[in-house]
Design a protein around this motif. Structure first.
Motif, mmCIF file in Angstrom:
data_model
loop_
_atom_site.group_PDB
_atom_site.id
_atom_site.type_symbol
_atom_site.label_atom_id
_atom_site.label_comp_id
_atom_site.label_asym_id
_atom_site.label_seq_id
_atom_site.Cartn_x
_atom_site.Cartn_y
_atom_site.Cartn_z
ATOM 1 N N GLU A 74 0.872 -1.178 -0.330
ATOM 2 C CA GLU A 74 -0.078 0.037 -0.142
ATOM 3 C C GLU A 74 0.881 1.314 -0.054
ATOM 4 N N LEU A 75 2.116 1.020 -0.046
ATOM 5 C CA LEU A 75 3.191 2.243 0.012
ATOM 6 C C LEU A 75 2.890 3.229 1.169
ATOM 7 N N VAL A 76 2.749 2.487 2.325
ATOM 8 C CA VAL A 76 2.195 3.198 3.521
ATOM 9 C C VAL A 76 3.558 4.238 3.688
ATOM 10 N N LYS A 77 3.612 5.613 4.218
ATOM 11 C CA LYS A 77 4.668 6.639 4.330
ATOM 12 C C LYS A 77 5.123 6.726 5.700
ATOM 13 N N THR A 130 -3.557 11.868 -0.438
ATOM 14 C CA THR A 130 -3.030 12.461 -1.777
ATOM 15 C C THR A 130 -2.428 11.426 -2.576
ATOM 16 N N VAL A 131 -2.734 10.050 -2.479
ATOM 17 C CA VAL A 131 -2.056 8.931 -3.191
ATOM 18 C C VAL A 131 -2.492 9.338 -4.704
ATOM 19 N N PRO A 132 -1.872 8.993 -5.615
ATOM 20 C CA PRO A 132 -2.337 9.177 -6.995
ATOM 21 C C PRO A 132 -3.578 8.212 -7.381
ATOM 22 N N ASP A 134 -4.507 6.953 -10.121
ATOM 23 C CA ASP A 134 -4.074 5.816 -11.137
ATOM 24 C C ASP A 134 -3.224 4.814 -10.391
ATOM 25 N N ALA A 135 -2.688 4.807 -9.222
ATOM 26 C CA ALA A 135 -1.743 4.067 -8.807
ATOM 27 C C ALA A 135 -2.543 2.828 -8.103
ATOM 28 N N GLY A 136 -3.932 3.089 -8.097
ATOM 29 C CA GLY A 136 -4.631 1.736 -7.361
ATOM 30 C C GLY A 136 -4.652 1.566 -5.891
ATOM 31 N N LEU A 137 -4.143 2.656 -5.216
ATOM 32 C CA LEU A 137 -3.868 2.560 -3.666
ATOM 33 C C LEU A 137 -5.154 3.272 -3.210
ATOM 34 N N SER A 138 -5.149 2.762 -1.834
ATOM 35 C CA SER A 138 -6.845 3.057 -1.173
ATOM 36 C C SER A 138 -6.174 4.238 -0.258
ATOM 37 N N GLY A 139 -7.197 4.988 0.104
ATOM 38 C CA GLY A 139 -7.270 6.142 1.029
ATOM 39 C C GLY A 139 -7.128 5.619 2.382
ATOM 40 N N PRO A 140 -7.204 6.777 3.242
ATOM 41 C CA PRO A 140 -7.193 6.215 4.934
ATOM 42 C C PRO A 140 -8.278 5.254 5.289
ATOM 43 N N GLY A 141 -7.819 4.079 6.050
ATOM 44 C CA GLY A 141 -8.662 3.232 6.758
ATOM 45 C C GLY A 141 -9.487 3.702 7.709
ATOM 46 N N ILE A 142 -10.457 2.972 8.245
ATOM 47 C CA ILE A 142 -11.349 3.358 9.590
ATOM 48 C C ILE A 142 -10.372 3.073 10.643
#
Length: 191
Positions: A74-77, A130-132, A134-142
């Motif tokens: 998920e490319l967690v920062k 703010t993830v792109p 088109d990258a197929g990554l999800s937003g913030p989770g619950i």
């Protein structure tokens, strides 16, 4: 015989004064969270539960903490990793130690660490928003959002606990001021 006793026995109150000073220092270093202790304990449980919920896509908080495969996918920062680390160290461990030991210093540590985690939690949420696309990554989770809200509420409650003074602490402080004023009038600076 009076020469052998020395100056210490000349003032029998001195021994008691030292005991009172030690007791006052002990009381000054303690907190009394009262009913807030239950709220803090519930918030700690909520923080622990938030670590089991998704923070980003399929990565839960524990995977973010240990940099597991799901977190890497998920490319967690970095802000998310630091947020989760601060939640575990200060939101859970320091909070529980402060509640069990009732030490003011630990409550301050829990407050400071929780306050910093609130800022990093917001950065973590923003980073996931703010993830792109088109990258197929999800937003913030619950789990991330719940952990952030719990950290905000925990910070508020620790702030109230740390800044509140018990009646015993206020009385000891007043006693110390009166003793200092009396010592100043006598010209005695040892109090």
């Amino acid at each position: 015989m009076s020469d052998q006793r020395g100056d210490h026995d000349a003032d029998p109150i001195e021994g008691y004064r030292k005991d009172f000073d030690a007791a006052e220092r002990k009381v000054a270093g303690e907190i009394d969270p009262g009913a807030r202790a239950v709220v803090v304990a519930v918030l700690v449980l909520i923080l622990l539960a938030s670590l089991s919920l998704p923070h980003a896509g399929g990565a839960n908080g524990w995977e973010v903490l240990v940099d597991g495969d799901a977190a890497r996918d998920e490319l967690v920062k970095v802000p998310s990793r630091i947020f989760v680390g601060l939640v575990v160290v200060f939101g859970v461990i320091a909070s529980m130690l402060a509640l069990v030991t009732r030490r003011w210093v630990l409550a301050w540590a829990a407050l400071a660490g929780s306050a910093v985690s609130v800022v990093l939690g917001m950065l973590s949420i923003w980073a996931r928003q703010t993830v792109p696309t088109d990258a197929g990554l999800s937003g913030p989770g619950i789990g991330l959002v719940l952990g952030w809200i719990a950290a905000i509420v925990l910070t508020f409650h620790w702030l109230k606990v740390v800044w509140s003074r018990t009646a015993l602490q206020l009385a000891a402080e007043e006693q110390r001021r009166v003793a200092a004023a009396e010592a100043e009038q006598r010209g005695d600076w040892t109090v």
